[in-house]
Motif scaffolding. Structure first.
Motif, PDB file in Angstrom:
ATOM      1  N   GLU A   1       0.917  -1.249   0.120  1.00 53.18           N
ATOM      2  CA  GLU A   1      -0.414   0.049   0.188  1.00 53.18           C
ATOM      3  C   GLU A   1       0.317   1.082  -0.011  1.00 53.18           C
ATOM      4  OE1 GLU A   1      -3.451   2.240   3.014  1.00 53.18           O
ATOM      5  OE2 GLU A   1      -2.674   0.591   2.960  1.00 53.18           O
ATOM      6  N   TYR A   2       0.211   2.054  -1.201  1.00 51.96           N
ATOM      7  CA  TYR A   2       0.858   4.087  -1.343  1.00 51.96           C
ATOM      8  C   TYR A   2       0.021   4.316  -0.626  1.00 51.96           C
ATOM      9  CZ  TYR A   2       3.901   7.662  -2.616  1.00 51.96           C
ATOM     10  OH  TYR A   2       5.261   8.778  -2.404  1.00 51.96           O
ATOM     11  N   PRO A   3       0.148   4.912   1.322  1.00 52.86           N
ATOM     12  CA  PRO A   3      -1.184   5.089   1.684  1.00 52.86           C
ATOM     13  C   PRO A   3      -1.707   6.691   1.348  1.00 52.86           C
ATOM     14  CG  PRO A   3       0.232   4.480   3.510  1.00 52.86           C
ATOM     15  CD  PRO A   3       1.363   5.054   1.810  1.00 52.86           C
ATOM     16  N   HIS A   4      -0.487   7.812   1.464  1.00 57.08           N
ATOM     17  CA  HIS A   4      -1.287   8.949   0.323  1.00 57.08           C
ATOM     18  C   HIS A   4      -0.315   8.878  -0.372  1.00 57.08           C
ATOM     19  CE1 HIS A   4      -3.670   9.652   4.319  1.00 57.08           C
ATOM     20  NE2 HIS A   4      -2.395   8.715   4.268  1.00 57.08           N
ATOM     21  N   LEU A   5      -1.346   9.424  -1.861  1.00 58.28           N
ATOM     22  CA  LEU A   5       0.181   9.845  -3.239  1.00 58.28           C
ATOM     23  C   LEU A   5       0.032  11.040  -3.315  1.00 58.28           C
ATOM     24  CD1 LEU A   5      -1.783   7.094  -5.673  1.00 58.28           C
ATOM     25  CD2 LEU A   5       0.275   6.744  -4.473  1.00 58.28           C
TER      26      LEU A   5
ATOM     27  N   SER B   1       6.276   7.847  -9.337  1.00 58.96           N
ATOM     28  CA  SER B   1       7.090   7.016  -9.039  1.00 58.96           C
ATOM     29  C   SER B   1       7.018   6.223  -7.999  1.00 58.96           C
ATOM     30  CB  SER B   1       8.536   7.307  -9.896  1.00 58.96           C
ATOM     31  OG  SER B   1       9.312   6.137  -9.351  1.00 58.96           O
ATOM     32  N   TRP B   2       6.953   5.021  -7.691  1.00 57.67           N
ATOM     33  CA  TRP B   2       6.630   3.503  -6.188  1.00 57.67           C
ATOM     34  C   TRP B   2       7.518   2.513  -6.509  1.00 57.67           C
ATOM     35  CZ3 TRP B   2       1.358   0.962  -4.632  1.00 57.67           C
ATOM     36  CH2 TRP B   2       1.929   0.615  -4.085  1.00 57.67           C
ATOM     37  N   ALA B   3       8.567   2.939  -5.885  1.00 61.15           N
ATOM     38  CA  ALA B   3       9.576   1.758  -5.459  1.00 61.15           C
ATOM     39  C   ALA B   3       8.686   0.668  -4.585  1.00 61.15           C
ATOM     40  CB  ALA B   3      10.482   1.922  -5.140  1.00 61.15           C
ATOM     41  N   VAL B   4       7.902  -0.566  -5.556  1.00 60.29           N
ATOM     42  CA  VAL B   4       6.972  -1.406  -4.406  1.00 60.29           C
ATOM     43  C   VAL B   4       7.928  -1.997  -3.744  1.00 60.29           C
ATOM     44  CG1 VAL B   4       5.159  -2.814  -4.669  1.00 60.29           C
ATOM     45  CG2 VAL B   4       5.704  -1.153  -6.189  1.00 60.29           C
ATOM     46  N   LYS B   5       8.949  -3.073  -4.210  1.00 57.97           N
ATOM     47  CA  LYS B   5       9.852  -3.753  -3.774  1.00 57.97           C
ATOM     48  C   LYS B   5      11.414  -4.547  -3.803  1.00 57.97           C
ATOM     49  CE  LYS B   5       8.166  -8.280  -3.157  1.00 57.97           C
ATOM     50  NZ  LYS B   5       8.025  -9.530  -2.876  1.00 57.97           N
ATOM     51  N   THR B   6      11.960  -4.986  -3.851  1.00 59.51           N
ATOM     52  CA  THR B   6      12.828  -5.456  -3.823  1.00 59.51           C
ATOM     53  C   THR B   6      12.692  -7.008  -3.279  1.00 59.51           C
ATOM     54  OG1 THR B   6      14.447  -3.774  -4.487  1.00 59.51           O
ATOM     55  CG2 THR B   6      15.635  -5.763  -4.222  1.00 59.51           C
TER      56      THR B   6
ATOM     57  N   VAL C   1       1.138  -8.753 -11.866  1.00 63.39           N
ATOM     58  CA  VAL C   1       0.790  -7.121 -10.902  1.00 63.39           C
ATOM     59  C   VAL C   1      -0.472  -6.429 -10.621  1.00 63.39           C
ATOM     60  CG1 VAL C   1       2.305  -5.469 -10.601  1.00 63.39           C
ATOM     61  CG2 VAL C   1       3.288  -7.127 -11.108  1.00 63.39           C
ATOM     62  N   VAL C   2      -1.272  -6.444  -9.591  1.00 64.15           N
ATOM     63  CA  VAL C   2      -2.215  -6.085 -10.179  1.00 64.15           C
ATOM     64  C   VAL C   2      -2.801  -4.567  -9.188  1.00 64.15           C
ATOM     65  CG1 VAL C   2      -4.882  -6.479  -9.796  1.00 64.15           C
ATOM     66  CG2 VAL C   2      -3.294  -8.511 -10.010  1.00 64.15           C
ATOM     67  N   ILE C   3      -2.556  -3.523  -9.712  1.00 68.96           N
ATOM     68  CA  ILE C   3      -2.464  -1.868  -9.252  1.00 68.96           C
ATOM     69  C   ILE C   3      -4.096  -1.705  -9.076  1.00 68.96           C
ATOM     70  CG2 ILE C   3      -1.919   0.231  -9.145  1.00 68.96           C
ATOM     71  CD1 ILE C   3      -0.116  -2.238 -11.057  1.00 68.96           C
ATOM     72  N   ALA C   4      -4.229  -1.076  -7.957  1.00 66.32           N
ATOM     73  CA  ALA C   4      -6.254  -0.071  -7.684  1.00 66.32           C
ATOM     74  C   ALA C   4      -5.478   0.821  -6.741  1.00 66.32           C
ATOM     75  CB  ALA C   4      -7.205  -1.530  -7.389  1.00 66.32           C
TER      76      ALA C   4
ATOM     77  N   THR D   1      -5.597  10.215  -1.632  1.00 72.84           N
ATOM     78  CA  THR D   1      -5.309   9.167  -2.356  1.00 72.84           C
ATOM     79  C   THR D   1      -4.687   7.527  -2.258  1.00 72.84           C
ATOM     80  OG1 THR D   1      -6.812   9.746  -3.897  1.00 72.84           O
ATOM     81  CG2 THR D   1      -5.367   8.132  -5.112  1.00 72.84           C
ATOM     82  N   SER D   2      -5.362   6.570  -2.780  1.00 70.94           N
ATOM     83  CA  SER D   2      -4.593   5.435  -1.614  1.00 70.94           C
ATOM     84  C   SER D   2      -4.013   4.495  -2.865  1.00 70.94           C
ATOM     85  CB  SER D   2      -4.679   4.654  -0.580  1.00 70.94           C
ATOM     86  OG  SER D   2      -4.766   5.376   0.523  1.00 70.94           O
ATOM     87  N   ALA D   3      -2.366   4.389  -3.245  1.00 68.60           N
ATOM     88  CA  ALA D   3      -2.640   2.722  -4.212  1.00 68.60           C
ATOM     89  C   ALA D   3      -2.440   1.354  -3.839  1.00 68.60           C
ATOM     90  CB  ALA D   3      -1.627   3.406  -4.749  1.00 68.60           C
TER      91      ALA D   3
END
Length: 403
Positions: free
Chosen positions: A232-236, A243-248, A258-261, A378-380
């Motif tokens: 979760e990206y709590p506050h875009l 640009s969002w570095a999700v994970k390594t 990969v599913v984004i909402a 807005t959260s991602a």
């Protein structure tokens, strides 16, 4: 000549009956404490008896509860779609005290997974699990939630678990607000009963002898599945490009999808429906997995003029790709119109990228573009479906993670 026609010529063939399973019965397992079912409680349900053949893939949670509203709330209170999952903030499954699968934020995770996985023809069956877009309007509820709706382990690993202790641990959320929708605060949910109902399987003597030989051989048994991990990206930020570095992760944890909402002003807001998602005027979204980019061509989306056919096609193709024809009906749950209004999901199939990735780590990054500044609050959410592999030894009880 077709195989069916060729078989029809064998008039001497005798019918065969599969009697390898002689009996299958559901057994109910209760939490250690039937009263510790409230907010912030840890609910642990254990199968301690090890000389059993169980089939957790077809087990389910049986749940009874009450929706409470104070006298000051006269408006209708709805249990949102998939609302039972929003009552928990973590659920995990353990084998011999080793964690096999876990989902954080199970409400959002299973809601996204449900939108992309539930076939349209099965919608009535899932209503029994609380999947109802109209919400539960009564003061009480009774649900049977398949474990395959909660864990990738239960969805993919359709094998018996033999001679092993099993634990199901559920953490109640601090608040029930995300499970409900009404005009005013103050409403709560009381869980009156929670059971884990698990099939016990009895097999024929020939199969039992084969399983006993497996135990005597001290051979380890494999457990492979696709785990669901939600970030979760709590506050875009309120910009048009993010640009969002999700994970390594290690190369062995191979992302498959990969599913984004996105959601705007829904979390911890009882007047909004937490089971719905928003398009947030997104015009383009790219997934970067090391040197690979998805999609190759940029997405040119404009929700204001209903230009999102490519996005819907990516969503509609998921079931056929993910289940490889295992289901009798691979049809998307949402129509194109409902896709826009209820769950505009960005879904990327990245499983073939792994053949080209030779490094020891996988870096997952997203680039998001919108036609206007992303709305406030807005959260991602990014749901990553990736491989996991374990092995366990039914005789020694040892469990090892391979992937």
């Amino acid at each position: 000549m077709s195989a069916a026609l060729r078989d029809s010529l064998d008039v001497n063939q005798k019918p065969a009956f599969d009697e390898s399973i002689t009996k299958r019965q559901y057994h109910s397992y209760q939490p250690y404490s039937n009263v510790a079912l409230g907010n912030n409680d840890e609910i642990r349900i254990a199968i301690n008896q090890q000389d059993l053949y169980t089939f957790p893939a077809e087990s389910y949670l049986y749940m009874q509860g009450t929706i409470n509203k104070p006298a000051t709330v006269t408006e209708e209170v709805l249990f949102v779609n998939n609302g039972a999952m929003f009552l928990f903030d973590e659920i995990r499954y353990e084998l011999n005290s080793i964690e096999i699968d876990k989902i954080r934020n199970p409400g959002t995770t299973t809601t996204i997974k449900g939108y992309i996985s539930i076939p349209h023809g099965s919608v009535h069956r899932y209503q029994n699990a609380g999947w109802d877009s109209d919400g539960n309007k009564t003061g009480t509820f009774e649900l049977c939630i398949p474990l395959s709706h909660i864990f990738g382990f239960a969805e993919d690993h359709r094998k018996l678990i033999i001679n092993a202790r099993q634990d199901l641990i559920l953490h109640r959320a601090a608040s029930d607000v995300n499970a409900l929708k009404t005009a005013k605060d103050g409403c709560t949910v009381t869980l009156n009963k929670l059971l884990w109902r698990v099939p016990h399987v009895h097999v024929s003597d020939a199969v039992r002898l084969k399983l006993l030989k497996t135990l005597d051989s001290r051979r380890s048994l494999s457990i492979g599945f696709r785990s669901w991990e939600c970030f979760e990206y709590p506050h875009l930020p309120r910009t048009t490009k993010v640009s969002w570095a999700v994970k390594t992760s290690s190369h062995t944890e191979k992302p498959r999808y990969v599913v984004i909402a996105f959601q705007t002003k829904r979390k911890n807001n009882i007047t909004a429906d937490m089971s719905k998602f928003d398009h947030c005027s997104i015009t383009s979204l790219k997934v970067f997995l090391n040197s690979d980019t998805y999609p190759y061509d940029p997405l040119s989306i404009d929700f204001s003029t209903d230009k999102y056919s490519v996005l819907y096609d990516m969503y509609a193709a998921f079931q056929e790709s993910y289940y490889s024809g295992d289901r009798s009906e691979n049809s998307p749950l949402l129509s194109k119109a409902l896709f826009k209004s209820e769950a505009p999901i960005f879904l990327f199939d990245v499983k073939l990228a792994q053949e080209a990735v030779k490094t020891t780590t996988s870096d997952l990054r997203l680039e998001i573009e919108s036609s206007i500044n992303i709305p406030e609050s807005t959260s991602a959410f990014c749901l990553v479906l990736h491989d996991k592999m374990f092995e366990y030894n039914p005789l020694s009880g040892q469990v090892n993670k391979l992937l």
